[in-house]
Design an enzyme around this catalytic site. Structure first.
Site, PDB file in Angstrom:
ATOM      1  N   ASP A   1       0.873  -1.170   0.000  1.00 49.40           N
ATOM      2  CA  ASP A   1       0.000   0.000   0.000  1.00 49.40           C
ATOM      3  C   ASP A   1       0.913   1.223   0.000  1.00 49.40           C
ATOM      4  O   ASP A   1       1.759   1.375   0.881  1.00 49.40           O
ATOM      5  CB  ASP A   1      -0.877  -0.021   1.261  1.00 49.40           C
ATOM      6  CG  ASP A   1      -2.218   0.635   1.035  1.00 49.40           C
ATOM      7  OD1 ASP A   1      -2.239   1.729   0.421  1.00 49.40           O
ATOM      8  OD2 ASP A   1      -3.239   0.085   1.463  1.00 49.40           O
TER       9      ASP A   1
ATOM     10  N   ASP B   1      -2.796   4.755  -2.596  1.00 48.39           N
ATOM     11  CA  ASP B   1      -3.821   5.441  -1.817  1.00 48.39           C
ATOM     12  C   ASP B   1      -4.139   6.823  -2.399  1.00 48.39           C
ATOM     13  O   ASP B   1      -3.222   7.596  -2.691  1.00 48.39           O
ATOM     14  CB  ASP B   1      -3.274   5.599  -0.389  1.00 48.39           C
ATOM     15  CG  ASP B   1      -4.317   6.034   0.616  1.00 48.39           C
ATOM     16  OD1 ASP B   1      -5.221   5.242   0.897  1.00 48.39           O
ATOM     17  OD2 ASP B   1      -4.213   7.175   1.119  1.00 48.39           O
TER      18      ASP B   1
ATOM     19  N   GLU C   1      -6.124   4.144  -6.183  1.00 52.73           N
ATOM     20  CA  GLU C   1      -7.412   4.449  -5.554  1.00 52.73           C
ATOM     21  C   GLU C   1      -7.821   5.850  -5.994  1.00 52.73           C
ATOM     22  O   GLU C   1      -7.073   6.801  -5.794  1.00 52.73           O
ATOM     23  CB  GLU C   1      -7.274   4.375  -4.031  1.00 52.73           C
ATOM     24  CG  GLU C   1      -8.628   4.422  -3.351  1.00 52.73           C
ATOM     25  CD  GLU C   1      -8.579   4.980  -1.938  1.00 52.73           C
ATOM     26  OE1 GLU C   1      -9.497   4.700  -1.171  1.00 52.73           O
ATOM     27  OE2 GLU C   1      -7.626   5.714  -1.601  1.00 52.73           O
TER      28      GLU C   1
ATOM     29  N   HIS D   1     -11.482  -1.888   3.401  1.00 52.10           N
ATOM     30  CA  HIS D   1     -11.470  -1.470   4.806  1.00 52.10           C
ATOM     31  C   HIS D   1     -12.148  -0.125   5.037  1.00 52.10           C
ATOM     32  O   HIS D   1     -12.191   0.345   6.164  1.00 52.10           O
ATOM     33  CB  HIS D   1     -10.012  -1.399   5.281  1.00 52.10           C
ATOM     34  CG  HIS D   1      -9.242  -0.357   4.522  1.00 52.10           C
ATOM     35  ND1 HIS D   1      -8.959  -0.488   3.178  1.00 52.10           N
ATOM     36  CD2 HIS D   1      -8.741   0.837   4.900  1.00 52.10           C
ATOM     37  CE1 HIS D   1      -8.316   0.584   2.773  1.00 52.10           C
ATOM     38  NE2 HIS D   1      -8.165   1.405   3.798  1.00 52.10           N
ATOM     39  N   ASP D   2     -12.638   0.528   3.990  1.00 49.63           N
ATOM     40  CA  ASP D   2     -13.297   1.835   4.128  1.00 49.63           C
ATOM     41  C   ASP D   2     -14.805   1.754   3.943  1.00 49.63           C
ATOM     42  O   ASP D   2     -15.466   2.783   3.844  1.00 49.63           O
ATOM     43  CB  ASP D   2     -12.762   2.813   3.067  1.00 49.63           C
ATOM     44  CG  ASP D   2     -11.310   3.189   3.300  1.00 49.63           C
ATOM     45  OD1 ASP D   2     -10.860   3.154   4.456  1.00 49.63           O
ATOM     46  OD2 ASP D   2     -10.634   3.538   2.308  1.00 49.63           O
TER      47      ASP D   2
HETATM   48  O1  ISL Z   1     -13.699   6.529   3.858  1.00 54.46           O
HETATM   49  C1  ISL Z   1     -13.662   7.550   3.242  1.00 54.46           C
HETATM   50  C2  ISL Z   1     -13.959   8.860   3.813  1.00 54.46           C
HETATM   51  O2  ISL Z   1     -15.311   9.000   4.062  1.00 54.46           O
HETATM   52  C3  ISL Z   1     -13.188   7.519   1.903  1.00 54.46           C
HETATM   53  O3  ISL Z   1     -13.527   8.597   1.168  1.00 54.46           O
HETATM   54  C4  ISL Z   1     -11.684   7.403   2.042  1.00 54.46           C
HETATM   55  O4  ISL Z   1     -11.186   8.470   2.734  1.00 54.46           O
HETATM   56  C5  ISL Z   1     -11.062   7.394   0.715  1.00 54.46           C
HETATM   57  O5  ISL Z   1     -11.486   6.192   0.171  1.00 54.46           O
HETATM   58  C6  ISL Z   1      -9.564   7.387   0.833  1.00 54.46           C
HETATM   59  O6  ISL Z   1      -9.159   6.252   1.510  1.00 54.46           O
HETATM   60  C7  ISL Z   1      -7.818   5.994   1.699  1.00 54.46           C
HETATM   61  O7  ISL Z   1      -7.094   7.088   2.197  1.00 54.46           O
HETATM   62  C8  ISL Z   1      -7.416   7.515   3.510  1.00 54.46           C
HETATM   63  C9  ISL Z   1      -7.534   6.367   4.517  1.00 54.46           C
HETATM   64  O8  ISL Z   1      -8.158   6.840   5.674  1.00 54.46           O
HETATM   65  C10 ISL Z   1      -8.295   5.206   3.957  1.00 54.46           C
HETATM   66  O9  ISL Z   1      -8.313   4.146   4.858  1.00 54.46           O
HETATM   67  C11 ISL Z   1      -7.653   4.853   2.664  1.00 54.46           C
HETATM   68  O10 ISL Z   1      -8.183   3.693   2.087  1.00 54.46           O
HETATM   69  C12 ISL Z   1      -6.320   8.445   3.917  1.00 54.46           C
HETATM   70  O11 ISL Z   1      -5.091   7.833   3.699  1.00 54.46           O
END
Ligand code: ISL
Length: 590
Positions: free
Chosen positions: A104, A212, A270, A346-347
């Site tokens: 990641d 990310d 992402e 995980h989100d």
């Molecule tokens: O879960 C969200 C906010 O409401 C998503 O929009 C998320 O922030 C977005 O998918 C980005 O995610 C990634 O970056 C973030 C981290 O918190 C997430 O876990 C990661 O997958 C910041 O690094």
């Protein structure tokens, strides 16, 4: 020009990727946190499911303000997860099994404890000052400093995306939380430092990266105020100005030219917020020279208030799922790009709870329905830990205090501050968390029926509460389920992944078209090549349906379905009766 036949086959297209959220995967030393040796010990389980690549969410050194997405050292592991030697061993054990490691890469921002940021904030003229995004305050009527614009924080959407630094009298941009300052990619030294991180991990044996929020790295340099979308909020979603900004493609192409193209890698970016097809194709088109594929958020944003924040609710039905999936399947075929397939990470809440029905009556059927869909669509498939077990959301009876994620905590604190004693508003906020908190996907993996679900020793205390249903929903029970019984969700996934591999020409690479669209609640589609063809029929509702087989869909036989381990007994012409959440896979005459 789209390539034909097997010319367009690539290992990263037909690989199955399993996402691990390390804190919740398996604790090998009894401290209540999952760790690297825990992952290594489960590689046979993962391989047996039919997986080729493991993607681990971040395990680098981190103060864990956002569970490791706040990195303090890109070249070392956090002791809570293990050591670099543990990581080398994990990579070696993967290779032994002919599997690969996907890291990641979190480089839109660092932790505020990263040495780069500590230097940057130390003085206005520090050489690393410009590695982050610093701005002078706006002054309000009383001369008090205010953020330079109205962008909201993403993981605390009711706060500002800017954090005040008393010592140097400026704000820094930290879009996710104050502990995650955004890097300034305009500075070539920053880009070079990121390239160096990529090389470090590729040379250590990693095979690629999940990047990310990679579409946030180029921001509009005039930092304009965002439009007012949520009038009762002080700060507004500003993604129009920080997602897919002016230099994104230049930065991605540089990364590819300077580093990635020199190795044989898999890359997935992402990319929240983006929907524009031209913009997507610029990244994932076969000739783009940027990334192999991206995570588009349309399916996981399906229940967001349009244009608004993520922690909102919006009704949707089967036709929305159908429209969304059809659009991206066709887009990549028509314009020669590549899809990623995922329903969970995980989100997001658990997919069976979100898209189907997680009641005891329908949980297994729903999980299998989603499996049938994902294993028969075109794209690279991502399975999230526990998805193969049909794990579901935590029950609504849990107190908000059980939620450990910074996003949920910020949301709940701010809701209490904003709505005070307005019980109705607070109940609505709680309901949003019960449906959509990221915590739902972060509970410990349920390995067995013993105390703590086998995630950590019975006497240890898991960092996050285990979901209440572990005695019935767990890997041990699902692996044991004998072949003569109905297939468990795990067995259904294993069979589905094997079938996808066996027929990869059609399922991974073949053509796609929706069929028999007159039934709103049914999503049916055809997959085919010159030499074989299949039909998939999915009843995305808890109601029975009658689906009329279109005249030009010549069903040879029904080969699999989620109601029976054997072949479903259904007619091959006329109307097919579908039970609630029933899914069917049929072979067609060519
Ligand atoms: O879960 C969200 C906010 O409401 C998503 O929009 C998320 O922030 C977005 O998918 C980005 O995610 C990634 O970056 C973030 C981290 O918190 C997430 O876990 C990661 O997958 C910041 O690094």
């Amino acid at each position: 020009m789209a390539l034909t036949g097997t010319d367009n086959h690539r290992w990263w297209k037909e690989s199955v990727i399993y996402q691990i959220y390390p804190a919740s995967f398996l604790d090998s030393n009894g401290d209540g946190w999952g760790d690297i040796p825990g992952i290594t010990s489960k590689l046979d389980y993962i391989k047996d499911l039919g997986v080729d690549i493991v993607w681990c969410s971040p395990m680098y050194k981190s103060p864990q303000a956002d569970m490791g997405y706040d990195i303090a050292d890109y070249k070392d592991m956090d002791p809570m997860y293990g050591t670099l030697a543990d990581m080398d061993k994990l990579i070696a054990e993967l290779k032994k099994r002919d599997m690969k490691m996907m890291m990641d890469l979190v480089v839109n921002h660092t932790s505020d404890q990263h040495a780069w940021f500590l230097e940057s904030r130390s003085s206005l003229d520090n050489p690393k000052r410009d590695w982050y995004i610093w701005k002078k305050p706006r002054l309000d009527a009383d001369g008090k400093p205010q953020p330079p614009n109205n962008w909201a924080m993403i993981l605390g959407e009711k706060n500002s995306g800017w954090t005040w630094d008393e010592k140097t009298g400026e704000y820094y941009l930290a879009l996710f939380t104050a502990e995650q300052p955004d890097l300034n990619w305009e500075n070539p030294e920053v880009r070079e430092a990121v390239h160096d991180v990529l090389r470090f991990w590729l040379d250590r044996g990693a095979s690629g990266f999940r990047m990310d929020v990679i579409n946030l790295i180029s921001k509009h340099q005039d930092f304009p105020d965002a439009d007012i979308i949520e009038p009762d909020h002080q700060y507004q979603p500003g993604y129009k100005y920080y997602a897919n900004g002016p230099r994104l493609h230049e930065f991605l192409r540089d990364m590819n030219r300077e580093v990635l193209s020199k190795y044989d890698t898999i890359t997935v970016g992402e990319m929240p917020f983006v929907r524009d097809e031209d913009e997507i194709m610029k990244v994932v088109g076969a000739e783009a020279g940027e990334l192999n594929m991206i995570f588009v958020f349309e399916l996981v944003d399906i229940d967001n208030k349009p244009g608004g924040f993520r922690l909102t609710l919006h009704p949707f039905d089967a036709s929305d799922i159908k429209r969304c999936i059809t659009r991206y399947q066709r887009l990549m075929i028509d314009r020669d790009g590549w899809n990623s397939l995922f329903c969970e990470n995980h989100d997001n809440p658990r997919s069976v709870s979100r898209y189907c029905d997680d009641s005891d009556e329908y949980r297994e059927l729903g999980a299998k329905l989603l499996c049938l869909m994902q294993t028969t669509l075109s794209g690279t498939l991502y399975v999230y830990q526990g998805e193969e077990l049909g794990m579901r959301n935590v029950p609504p009876s849990w107190d908000p205090e059980e939620y450990k994620d910074i996003e949920a905590i910020n949301f709940w604190d701010k809701s209490k501050a904003m709505y005070g004693s307005d019980e109705k508003k607070l109940a609505e906020a709680k309901h949003v968390l019960q449906r959509k908190a990221r915590d739902h996907a972060r509970t410990p993996v349920q390995w067995s029926a013993e105390k703590n679900a086998g995630f950590c020793p019975p006497e240890a205390k898991p960092w996050m509460r285990v979901n209440d249903d572990y005695q019935t929903v767990n890997a041990e029970a699902q692996l044991k389920q004998s072949d003569s019984d109905e297939l468990s969700v795990h067995q259904f996934w294993k069979r589905g992944l094997a079938n996808r591999k066996k027929h990869k020409d059609v399922f991974v690479y073949g053509d796609f078209a929706p069929v028999g669209e007159d039934q709103e609640q049914v999503f049916a589609y055809k997959r085919w090549t010159d030499s074989e063809a299949w039909v998939v029929v999915l009843n995305f509702s808890g109601k029975e349906a009658e689906w009329e087989i279109p005249g030009d869909v010549k069903v040879e036989g029904w080969m699999a379905g989620n109601y029976t381990a054997g072949k479903p007994e259904k007619g091959t012409s006329g109307k097919v009766k579908l039970m609630p959440w029933e899914g069917l896979l049929g072979q067609l005459k060519v």
